[in-house]
Write a protein that holds these residues in place. Structure first.
Motif, PDB file in Angstrom:
ATOM      1  N   SER A 146      41.000  35.131  38.860  1.00 51.84           N
ATOM      2  CA  SER A 146      42.285  34.433  38.780  1.00 51.84           C
ATOM      3  C   SER A 146      42.525  34.093  37.308  1.00 51.84           C
ATOM      4  O   SER A 146      41.684  33.455  36.675  1.00 51.84           O
ATOM      5  CB  SER A 146      42.196  33.170  39.636  1.00 51.84           C
ATOM      6  OG  SER A 146      43.163  32.255  39.259  1.00 51.84           O
ATOM      7  N   LEU A 152      46.413  37.342  39.837  1.00 54.14           N
ATOM      8  CA  LEU A 152      45.122  37.791  40.369  1.00 54.14           C
ATOM      9  C   LEU A 152      44.908  39.202  39.836  1.00 54.14           C
ATOM     10  O   LEU A 152      45.741  40.090  40.041  1.00 54.14           O
ATOM     11  CB  LEU A 152      45.158  37.798  41.911  1.00 54.14           C
ATOM     12  CG  LEU A 152      43.818  37.968  42.614  1.00 54.14           C
ATOM     13  CD1 LEU A 152      42.902  36.801  42.296  1.00 54.14           C
ATOM     14  CD2 LEU A 152      44.003  38.065  44.125  1.00 54.14           C
ATOM     15  N   ILE A 175      47.560  29.309  41.767  1.00 58.76           N
ATOM     16  CA  ILE A 175      46.463  29.697  42.679  1.00 58.76           C
ATOM     17  C   ILE A 175      45.397  28.621  42.633  1.00 58.76           C
ATOM     18  O   ILE A 175      44.833  28.330  41.562  1.00 58.76           O
ATOM     19  CB  ILE A 175      45.870  31.066  42.277  1.00 58.76           C
ATOM     20  CG1 ILE A 175      46.938  32.156  42.411  1.00 58.76           C
ATOM     21  CG2 ILE A 175      44.654  31.404  43.139  1.00 58.76           C
ATOM     22  CD1 ILE A 175      46.525  33.512  41.834  1.00 58.76           C
ATOM     23  N   SER A 177      42.723  28.560  45.097  1.00 60.01           N
ATOM     24  CA  SER A 177      41.458  29.189  45.473  1.00 60.01           C
ATOM     25  C   SER A 177      41.779  30.459  46.241  1.00 60.01           C
ATOM     26  O   SER A 177      42.852  30.578  46.837  1.00 60.01           O
ATOM     27  CB  SER A 177      40.657  28.220  46.353  1.00 60.01           C
ATOM     28  OG  SER A 177      39.435  28.796  46.722  1.00 60.01           O
ATOM     29  N   TYR A 178      40.840  31.429  46.229  1.00 63.55           N
ATOM     30  CA  TYR A 178      41.053  32.628  47.060  1.00 63.55           C
ATOM     31  C   TYR A 178      39.694  33.113  47.548  1.00 63.55           C
ATOM     32  O   TYR A 178      38.655  32.793  46.979  1.00 63.55           O
ATOM     33  CB  TYR A 178      41.806  33.714  46.278  1.00 63.55           C
ATOM     34  CG  TYR A 178      40.993  34.390  45.194  1.00 63.55           C
ATOM     35  CD1 TYR A 178      40.315  35.580  45.473  1.00 63.55           C
ATOM     36  CD2 TYR A 178      40.910  33.855  43.901  1.00 63.55           C
ATOM     37  CE1 TYR A 178      39.564  36.193  44.488  1.00 63.55           C
ATOM     38  CE2 TYR A 178      40.175  34.456  42.921  1.00 63.55           C
ATOM     39  CZ  TYR A 178      39.491  35.652  43.216  1.00 63.55           C
ATOM     40  OH  TYR A 178      38.746  36.260  42.254  1.00 63.55           O
ATOM     41  N   ILE A 188      44.604  33.801  49.950  1.00 65.37           N
ATOM     42  CA  ILE A 188      44.865  33.010  48.733  1.00 65.37           C
ATOM     43  C   ILE A 188      45.543  31.708  49.129  1.00 65.37           C
ATOM     44  O   ILE A 188      46.493  31.707  49.934  1.00 65.37           O
ATOM     45  CB  ILE A 188      45.785  33.793  47.752  1.00 65.37           C
ATOM     46  CG1 ILE A 188      45.254  35.235  47.572  1.00 65.37           C
ATOM     47  CG2 ILE A 188      45.904  33.085  46.421  1.00 65.37           C
ATOM     48  CD1 ILE A 188      46.240  36.166  46.911  1.00 65.37           C
TER      49      ILE A 188
END
Length: 1287
Positions: A146, A152, A175, A177-178, A188
């Motif tokens: 990220s 991403l 973002i 967290s993914y 995501i």
């Protein structure tokens, strides 16, 4: 901080410290390692696949440490700024991100393999496999990172050019967290609460597969559990859990109302059992996402884990209340028996007794075993624990001494392998070993009662409730069923046994003891053991039922499966194979559903339910299917009931004939035969006490090869008979070579009738095979006529005519023989056979041949036999000059063509009358007419033509006779052609010699014409208006009758009768009146009174002669009195009638009547005419009168019942004229009524039958009559008419 790959060592770094702290959880020991780095540490990471620890610093330096070897690898200047994030791959590659906006990938030695510059600060880094069409062989080759929390980026570490930047919509936020999951998918979480799923497949990149606004304000973390196949996101103060298989399905929603500052991080344990959430307030929440599915059942009692430290025991079937047992440890296994529950972990087990008193349980003890317990089983008294390849059996409750004496360790002999599984029933202990040995011990005395050796290791054993049957699963995931109670039963493999199956449950319902289910994670498979069938014992797969995710079956009872769920509860599942049990009477199932339910019920041997299904569906096919199933299971009585309901009479009678057979093999053989499985039937028959039944069956089926093989084994004396039958079949299908061989084998030399059939077959087959001499000789010697005909037909088809004809002749088939001789042109033989030949066709062929040879007499006879009359006549006239026979044939046969030939013949002879006759016969009327006209033969023609000519023919003849002045014939033919005026003119012109016939025909003509002018013309002629000569009144009567003017005819008849009466022709007068009377009756015209009275008086006169002749003087006298009282109607015979009256009255004793008639005779006008024979007697009667009189009997009037003298016809009471008896002249009686069947005049039955004893005709109509034809009439109301006759 970070845990190593095994979860044993926790590595911690702290601010303002250059040491790394390692805490070993298993031994609770802390180790400090000096990093040797001058700057502060910022990141710590354990490798996923080995014990390597990476430490990053704020200045971009790296240290790799191996705790096993204590080796340190310092790497200075890996980055220029603080290392902020990183990740190890499964191939031991290390990816690091730094505030210097670069990403490095290093190997486990710290050497940089690849370095990439980014457009912003990197955050979360992960290794994964990007989704492609082909499977990647390079392992985790994709790195995702990220960048600036906005983009991403995906890298391929093997191809630096392969880089993908993915940007997202601004309103999602940054973002947070993914996570990667599944086959190349990325989940995501965005700061504004959005939750998005994308795919890394090249075709799907750039498309969002799923998007949801999961949290209103913010999202702080996402986590995925591959073990549970679930994803979780947290934000605000809620946690949402999604199913990865269907992201729209939110399986749980957790709200933490106390956390006002919001949630922070989220993480699952590897097994997915725990979900931990940290909050902004500094609190940590741990949730139990699923309970370990632990449970057990014994009989209908179940025990299962309902909380980490609670076990619930209950018996749903028997309606017991659930008992919750608080246990001391979180168990790894649970076992339940009749009265006890055991839980445990590692090598220790705690035992509890289930009681009626509260709290419903009591802790008994805890036991330590010699190894970690793999499995435990209980029954009423004993516990059996499996650990380290051994089973320890001991009592649950008992004194120490008793327990030690009863305790035993299995196996005794290690050579049979390690024990892998075991099970305990009420009486038996079963176990299976790694070498495939299954042993069964009786628990009471610990003696081995049964053992079985399987080819591979036995992984699991599942005995039924009694221990009489056992299902086991082997090392190769195959399922088998053993029945130790039946020594003859071999081990049966379970059909279509899925390799994923983990367990088996037997049905605890008493009637379904042979039913069990095998289950895996997704499905439950229902099996049924059919112990007694015509095919022997067998196991069938009935069907399968899908299971919901994470459910473990615990108990099966009558098709209801009780399952344990991950939430610590139970749910009931009705097996799809038992759906017929839940069938509603109101519900109209489709025919397919009913068919499936019936099929399941029959496979489960639920015959009562199947019968109900058949009754409700009413389909013949359903009844038939059930009947067949009953036959397979040898349920004879039930099968009879079913076939009776289906009206299959044949099957009912067949089953009743074998009902009660004790030999099970013989019975099963019959049933297999009824089902059409003949090979199975044969095997069963041969193993029964009556093996000959197999031979009989094969013979009945016409399976001759099999029948012959069986006959060689079982009944050699039957071989000739089977050979004969087989030969007949082979002959029928045209295999003559083998048919001949089998006919020859069929000879017995002692059964004459059978041998004759075989000899006949040999004869036929020899001819078929070309050995004509042998075949013909055998056919001639054989007594059968039919064989000679058959062989003749075969020879004829082979064009061997001479031999065929000889055989036909020997067999007395003369028509066939003559026909074949004709084909050979053998006329001599044909002539010899001709007297016996009936076929006209053969006679005709022969006649033609003889005519061609000039033998005309023989030809004529043959034509006559052939009924070819035209040719007979032709030969008689043209060749034999025999017109007499030709004329006879024409008259007998009415042949038109023959008549023409005869007519031509007579014409040649100038015999015109005969020629005309035969021309008319041949329907050549025009030619006949011309011939008659030319030769003056018209009268002949007119006679011959008769009634069959047309109107034109008649007119032609009439015109001819008119020209010839033959008035009578001209009139006759004008009448026939409907020209009545011309006909009458000619009849009236006839001279007086022909007067009578001409007048008769004139009357007939006027009657047909119905023309008033013609009628007037004829009446004038009859009355003498034209020539002053009136004709006889009878012609006038006939004219009125012909014109159907019945009233005038009646008056004329009365006049004629009166004239006849006056002339003394009383019979003529009677007949005229009688015929007129009957005619008027048939036309329903009233009878004139005068006619009725005159007929009665004349009839009375005629009766006198009849009665006097029979000697019945009284009846004669009574009739003479009636006649004498009307003497004026008999003027020609006054004196003879009065004389007869005096004599008959005197004889009958009617002296006064005799005197009165004698006095009349003495009048001067009659006196001189009295016969001198009687004069003196009559004079004496008058001089000495005797006035005594026999009084007349009285009988009731038929109308009113008034008593009248027998001979009075007028009733003085009701004034009706009574019908009179035609036999006696008396009035009729109701109870003695009969009628003449011809004229229907009434007569007294008693008197009429008496009269017919001497007379043979009716006294009224003079028709022949006998007593048999007279019937007494009980109801005479139809004959009693009160209307007065016409005046």
């Amino acid at each position: 901080m970070d845990w190593d790959k095994d979860g044993d060592i926790l590595a911690v770094i702290a601010a303002k410290s250059s040491s790394v702290h390692l805490w070993d959880a298993s031994v609770n020991k802390t180790t400090n390692i000096e990093s040797g780095m001058r700057d502060q540490m910022s990141l710590i990471l354990w490798s996923k696949s080995s014990s390597l620890l990476a430490v990053g610093t704020v200045k971009g330096n790296l240290l790799i440490y191996n705790p096993h070897t204590s080796r340190k690898i310092p790497v200075l200047g890996k980055h220029t700024k603080k290392i902020t994030c990183g990740c190890w791959s499964s191939q031991n590659l290390l990816a690091l991100g730094s505030e210097d906006n670069t990403l490095t990938i290093s190997n486990h030695e710290g050497d940089t393999i690849r370095q990439t510059t980014l457009r912003g600060e990197p955050a979360e880094i992960y290794f994964s496999v990007k989704k492609t069409d082909e499977r990647s062989t390079h392992g985790e080759s994709t790195v995702s990172v990220s960048v600036d929390k906005k983009i991403l980026v995906l890298f391929n570490i093997n191809d630096p050019e392969d880089r993908i930047d993915l940007a997202f919509q601004r309103h999602y936020g940054h973002i947070v967290s993914y996570r990667w999951y599944g086959d190349g998918y990325i989940l995501i979480g965005f700061s504004n609460g959005y939750f998005v799923v994308i795919s890394t497949h090249i075709r799907e990149i750039g498309h969002e597969l799923y998007q949801a606004h999961n949290h209103k304000e913010s999202l702080s973390s996402v986590a995925i559990s591959s073990a549970l196949n679930k994803a979780a996101s947290c934000g605000d103060n809620t946690i949402k859990i999604h199913e990865l298989s269907d992201l729209k399905d939110i399986s749980n929603l957790l709200r933490l109302d106390d956390e006002t500052k919001g949630l922070d991080q989220l993480s699952w344990t590897d097994d997915g059992q725990l979900l931990a959430v940290s909050t902004q307030k500094g609190t940590l929440h741990v949730f139990l996402t699923k309970l370990p599915i632990l449970g057990d059942s014994f009989g209908t009692r179940m025990a299962f884990l309902t909380s980490l430290l609670e076990v619930t025991v209950f018996n749903q079937v028997e309606g017991e209340s659930p008992v919750a047992i608080e246990v001391e440890v979180e168990p790894t296994f649970i076992a339940v028996g009749s009265y006890h529950v055991a839980v445990g972990m590692n090598n220790r087990a705690w035992f509890y007794a289930v009681e009626d008193q509260k709290p419903g349980f009591k802790k008994l003890k805890d036991v330590e075993y010699l190894g970690t317990i793999a499995n435990m089983c209980l029954n009423a008294e004993y516990a059996a624990a499996l650990f380290e390849g051994k089973v320890q059996l001991h009592m649950i409750e008992g004194r120490d001494q008793e327990e030690k004496s009863q305790m035993k360790l299995f196996p005794d002999d290690d050579r049979k392998g390690r024990i892998l599984c075991h099970a305990l029933t009420s009486d038996f202990l079963y176990y299976g070993t790694s070498l495939g040995h299954i042993a069964c011990f009786l628990v009471e005395d610990l003696e081995k009662v049964y053992s079985y050796d399987h080819s591979v290791g036995v992984m699991k054993v599942f005995p039924d409730l009694n221990g009489s049957r056992i299902v086991f699963i082997d090392d190769k995931n195959g399922g088998f069923l053993l029945a130790p109670s039946n020594a003859t039963d071999s081990c049966m493999e379970l059909p279509n046994f899925s390799p994923t199956i983990t367990g088996v449950l037997w049905d605890n319902w008493h009637a379904d003891r042979g039913v069990f289910v095998a289950y895996d994670d997704d499905k439950v498979y229902t099996y049924a053991l059919h112990k007694t069938t015509i095919y022997g014992p067998r196991v069938v797969l009935v069907g399968s039922t899908p299971l919901l995710f994470s459910q473990k079956p615990l108990l099966l009872y009558s098709g209801e499966l009780t399952c344990q769920t991950a939430s610590g509860k139970t749910s009931d599942v009705t097996l799809s194979t038992h759906s017929f049990l839940k069938r509603s009477a109101k519900k109209n199932d489709s025919s397919d559903d009913v068919n499936k339910q019936l099929k399941d019920a029959l496979m489960l041997k639920r015959f009562h339910d199947a019968q109900e299904l058949c009754r409700s569906s009413g389909s013949d096919k359903d009844f038939d299917d059930m009947g067949k199933a009953c036959l397979v299971h040898m349920e004879i009585e039930l099968a009879i009931q079913i076939y009776q309901m289906n009206c299959n009479v044949g099957m009912v009678m067949s089953l009743k004939s074998i009902q009660g057979l004790e030999d099970r093999h013989l019975l099963a053989g019959h049933l297999a035969m009824f089902l059409g499985d003949f090979n199975q039937a044969q095997d069963l028959y041969l193993s029964s006490s009556c093996p000959n039944a197999a031979l009989e069956m094969r013979r009945d089926l016409l399976y001759w090869d099999s029948a012959l093989l069986l006959a060689k084994r079982l009944a050699e004396d039957q071989i000739p008979f089977i050979s004969k039958e087989y030969a007949v079949h082979l002959e029928f299908i045209g295999d003559y070579v083998n048919a001949l061989a089998h006919y020859e084998k069929g000879m017995t030399h002692d059964n004459k009738e059978h041998d004759e059939v075989c000899q006949a077959g040999v004869a036929r087959m020899s001819i078929r095979m070309g050995d004509i001499r042998r075949g013909s000789a055998q056919a001639v010697q054989h007594p059968s006529r039919v064989l000679k005909k058959e062989c003749g037909a075969i020879l004829e088809s082979m064009k061997q005519y001479a031999e065929a004809a000889q055989l036909y002749e020997k067999g007395q088939y003369y028509d066939k023989a003559a026909s074949v001789y004709i084909r050979c042109k053998n006329w001599t033989k044909v002539g010899e056979l001709l007297p016996n030949v009936s076929s006209p066709r053969i006679h005709l062929q022969y006649a033609k041949a003889k005519e061609a040879d000039g033998k005309y007499k023989e030809a004529a006879r043959a034509y006559e036999s052939a009924k070819d009359w035209d040719n007979v006549i032709r030969v008689l006239l043209d060749h034999l000059n025999n017109p007499e026979d030709a004329v006879r044939v024409v008259r007998e046969t009415q042949s038109i063509d023959g008549a023409k030939m005869v007519a031509r013949f007579f014409l040649r002879l100038n015999d015109y009358a005969s020629a005309i006759h035969f021309l008319v016969l041949s329907q050549c009327n025009d030619e006949a007419f011309q011939l008659a006209q030319q030769h003056g033969q018209m009268e002949v023609y007119a006679d011959i033509i008769g009634s069959e000519a047309t109107q034109e023919d008649y007119q032609s003849i009439a015109l001819y006779f008119e020209g010839e002045k033959k008035h009578l014939l001209a009139g006759k033919f004008f009448q026939k052609c409907g020209q009545y005026s011309r006909a009458l003119k000619h009849f009236l012109k006839c001279p007086n010699t022909e007067d009578n016939l001409a007048v008769e025909m004139a009357i007939e003509t006027v009657g047909q014409a119905k023309d008033p002018s013609l009628t007037t013309q004829l009446i004038d002629y009859l009355m003498g208006e034209r020539d002053g000569l009136p004709r006889d009144a009878k012609y006038l009567f006939r004219l009125y009758m012909a014109l159907q003017q019945y009233r005038e005819a009646a008056r004329t008849a009365i006049i004629i009768a009166r004239e006849e009466q006056s002339a003394g022709n009383y019979r003529n007068a009677h007949d005229v009146l009688f015929s007129m009377y009957t005619e008027l009756q048939s036309q329903q015209i009233r009878i004139p009174a005068e006619m009725a009275t005159n007929l009665m008086i004349l009839h009375s006169y005629l009766l006198v002669k009849v009665h006097v002749k029979r000697g019945d003087h009284l009846k004669g006298a009574r009739m003479l009195i009636r006649v004498s009282n009307n003497i004026s109607k008999f003027p020609a015979h006054v004196v003879p009638i009065l004389t007869s009256a005096v004599i008959e009255c005197h004889r009958a004793g009617l002296k006064n009547s005799a005197f009165s008639f004698a006095a009349m005779l003495m009048r001067p006008e009659y006196r001189n005419d009295i016969d001198p024979k009687y004069r003196k007697k009559i004079e004496a009667m008058v001089r000495r009168p005797d006035t005594s009189e026999l009084e007349e009997e009285t009988t009731p009037c038929p109308f009113c019942g008034f008593q009248l003298p027998q001979n009075d016809l007028l009733c003085i009471s009701c004034k009706n004229n009574s019908p009179y008896c035609i036999a006696t002249g008396r009035h009729m009686l109701k109870e003695d009524w009969s009628v003449c069947p011809h004229c229907e005049f009434p007569a007294l039955y008693s008197q009429f039958t008496l009269l017919l004893e001497t007379e043979t005709v009716c006294p009224m109509c003079s028709e022949p009559l006998s007593v048999k034809l007279i019937k007494k009439i009980t109801d005479c109301s139809g004959y009693l008419k009160t209307e007065e006759p016409d005046q």
